[in-house]
Scaffold this motif. Structure first.
Motif: not given
Lengths: 442, 199
Positions: A336, A338-340
């Protein structure tokens, strides 16, 4: 501590120190402290002195913590704690190492000389700890010079050698399961070619993901993140693995295997890696990436894309889901932040459903194997226990949706796959049996 | 004890002296080339500015992960005979480093803040305090946090899309420039060798 209630300024000043969390505060502390010592009231100084040292240790503690890159242990005092009453910081202090031996503040009996001695000792200690902390930080700085001795280790980590070994073993299983006489040269060429292709793909993946890897616990010690190797060298290494690897497969084995290898590298580096940050479909693409190596092994042996190859690919494809979905369950916070885009974060119910579905699919695929003449009918029977076990863990994960069930499923998947492939190999339909059958029908 | 303190101060002074002597040799990631050692006091938030590599070193230096962005800062070495291409590469790498640092620091800080607020609001809804009876901070389980993770990811999706595009572009550019610089250096060395052989 009655002195605290009597005097307004100490509390205000200590309040000031609480907000001075960044490192310059450590250097500023001795100066501020010297300033404080200039105040007249002896009793007030004593309290201030002690309180100041309390701040010193709290700052030190926080500073040490703040060096760590682990996002889980909260280094900086979270916004909500800062608003709380200062008295609560006493509980924090108890957890840290005890304050260095000082004379207890029996302020009536403390005469000026004793106080001065304590004072200078404290100043020296503050300076020493400040310089010590700074040199400790300086020691953590590393020269970015490539050490040739470390290079093999660095390249092994860059190419994710353990994962590569697993990929090569699935390709070898595909080769061994193919219904043709075993050719050792071809087998070795396939294994080396697949290994090189996997090294190349993994290196490019790490090259793309440096800032993201830095922010995740699992991946923060990778070579490019730590600066042990330059991006140029990583790309050169990847190219020097990909070109010979694909050439070996195309020229030494057959063009179909070479094409599959090249396609897999492209799929992993140019589709899966960027897609991880765009859409949850990346998981399905990644499953295909995992399914291709055994297909490559099979096509290397037979030269053609048979139903057996697709079956093996199907088994690996289905296996990826319980494996990855269970793993990703424990990494939701990192993903979340890290934007994955992973199912476990965006669609948790679907994540568990898909994992269970594919555990059950493994049972179905194992049953199809003898129908396609890949194995004997023993295989679905002897593989049933392990397939049922992983399905059971998949069901528990689906129902409980907690960390322990996800971990159990993940660790089971790690031994389940090699076991399944081994059982498959033992139940391989022998060539003699096949020839007899064909003679019977002719 | 007093001697130890004096020695420490002397050591500190020595480090600073080295820094001022080599101020032309290393550039900080504080944004822009040639940030002098003397200016390091002005940029407390950049960890790179507080570190000074030894004078004899001809390589870049990489530090520990930053507390906010988790990225490792690099102090770039400026070679004596730096070509325009080399300078362009170094400045671009510095700029990228600063840009990366800003993005991830703000990202991580907003994540932490959002997480704290979420925990606070959930605990308040349950009627619990932030700190339990033992004085330990009360946390929510991963399952309870799942809503926050999903929400945070979707809120920052567009931001990440822009970042990803920019990062890929910069990464490729840096690597390509590195290749060009390496080629240029090899070419130069070959050229010198040829003139030596010629003489």
């Amino acid at each position: 501590m009655s002195a605290a209630r009597r005097c307004g300024p100490p509390r205000a000043l200590t309040g000031l120190f609480v907000w001075h969390l960044p490192k310059p505060a450590v250097r500023q502390m001795p100066c501020k402290f010297m300033h404080c010592c200039g105040v007249v009231n002896k009793r007030w100084i004593t309290f201030q002195h002690l309180n100041f040292l309390k701040r010193m240790y709290v700052t030190q503690y926080n500073k040490d913590l703040s060096q760590q890159a682990k996002p889980k242990s909260d280094p900086v005092a979270p916004p909500f704690l800062e608003k709380k009453h200062l008295g609560q910081e006493k509980t924090v202090i108890r957890e840290i190492r005890p304050v260095s031996p000082l004379h207890p503040p029996s302020s009536e009996t403390l005469n000026r000389n004793e106080f001065k001695a304590v004072n200078s000792a404290a100043v020296v200690e503050d300076l020493a700890t400040a310089v010590g902390a700074e040199s400790k930080e300086e020691k953590q700085w590393k020269e970015m010079k490539l050490q040739l001795d470390d290079l093999p280790g660095i390249l092994a980590r860059l190419s994710k050698i353990k994962l590569t070994a697993l990929v090569v073993s699935t390709a070898s299983a595909g080769f061994a399961m193919a219904p043709v006489p075993f050719d050792l040269t071809c087998f070795l060429l396939t294994s080396i070619g697949t290994g090189l292709a996997s090294c190349a793909a993994n290196s490019i993946n790490q090259f793309f993901e440096v800032p993201f890897d830095s922010n995740m616990n699992r991946t923060k010690n990778r070579p490019l993140v730590r600066g042990q190797i330059s991006p140029l060298l990583a790309v050169s290494f990847a190219a020097s693995c990909a070109v010979p690897g694909i050439a070996l497969l195309t020229l030494g084995v057959n063009p179909l295997t070479g094409a599959l290898g090249a396609f897999n590298i492209f799929l992993y580096t140019c589709c899966y890696t960027p897609m991880k940050r765009m859409s949850i479909i990346n998981t399905w693409v990644g499953a295909v990436v995992g399914a291709i190596p055994p297909i490559m092994g099979w096509t290397a042996a037979t030269g053609s894309l048979d139903a057996g190859a697709l079956l093996l690919g199907g088994i690996l494809y289905s296996w990826q889901f319980p494996h990855f979905n269970a793993l990703s369950w424990g990494l939701r916070e990192d993903y979340s932040r890290g934007g994955y885009c992973m199912m476990s974060v965006t669609h948790p119910a679907m994540c568990r459903r898909v994992a269970l579905r594919h555990c059950l699919a493994l049972i179905g695929l194992s049953t199809v194997a003898p129908i396609l003449d890949v194995t004997t009918w023993n295989f679905p029977l002897i593989s049933l226990p392990i397939n049922l076990y992983i399905s059971y863990l998949g069901f528990r994960f689906y129902r409980d949706a907690d960390r322990s069930s996800s971990r159990k499923l993940f660790f089971c998947s790690l031994w389940h796959l090699p076991m399944l492939l081994l059982l498959m190999l033992t139940c391989k339909k022998s060539l003699l049996e096949k020839e007899d059958k064909s003679e019977l029908f002719s | 004890m007093a001697e130890a303190a004096a020695a420490a101060v002397r050591a500190g002074r020595r480090v600073r002296h080295v820094c001022s002597g080599t101020r032309r040799c290393f550039s900080r990631a504080g944004g822009g080339a040639g940030l002098l050692a003397a200016e390091r006091g002005r940029e407390p938030e950049s960890r790179a500015s507080s570190f000074c590599p030894p004078a004899h070193s001809c390589n870049d230096w990489i530090g520990p992960p930053d507390s906010q962005s988790n990225l490792r800062p690099i102090v770039f070495h400026i070679p004596k005979n730096e070509s325009p291409l080399g300078r362009r590469l170094r400045e671009f790498r510095q700029e990228t480093q600063v840009w990366n640092q800003q993005f991830w620091a703000s990202q991580n800080v907003s994540f932490r803040k959002g997480k704290e607020e979420f925990i606070y609001s959930r605990l308040k809804a349950k009627g619990l305090e932030m700190k339990g009876e033992t004085g330990q901070k009360v946390t929510l389980s991963a399952e309870e946090m799942a809503d926050f993770y999903k929400d945070f990811l979707s809120k920052n999706f567009k931001k990440h899309m822009c970042y990803n595009r920019e990062w890929y572009k910069r990464n490729f550019t840096i690597t390509f420039l590195m290749g060009q610089v390496a080629f240029e250096r090899a070419w130069r060395r070959l050229g010198w060798k040829k003139t030596k052989v010629g003489n």
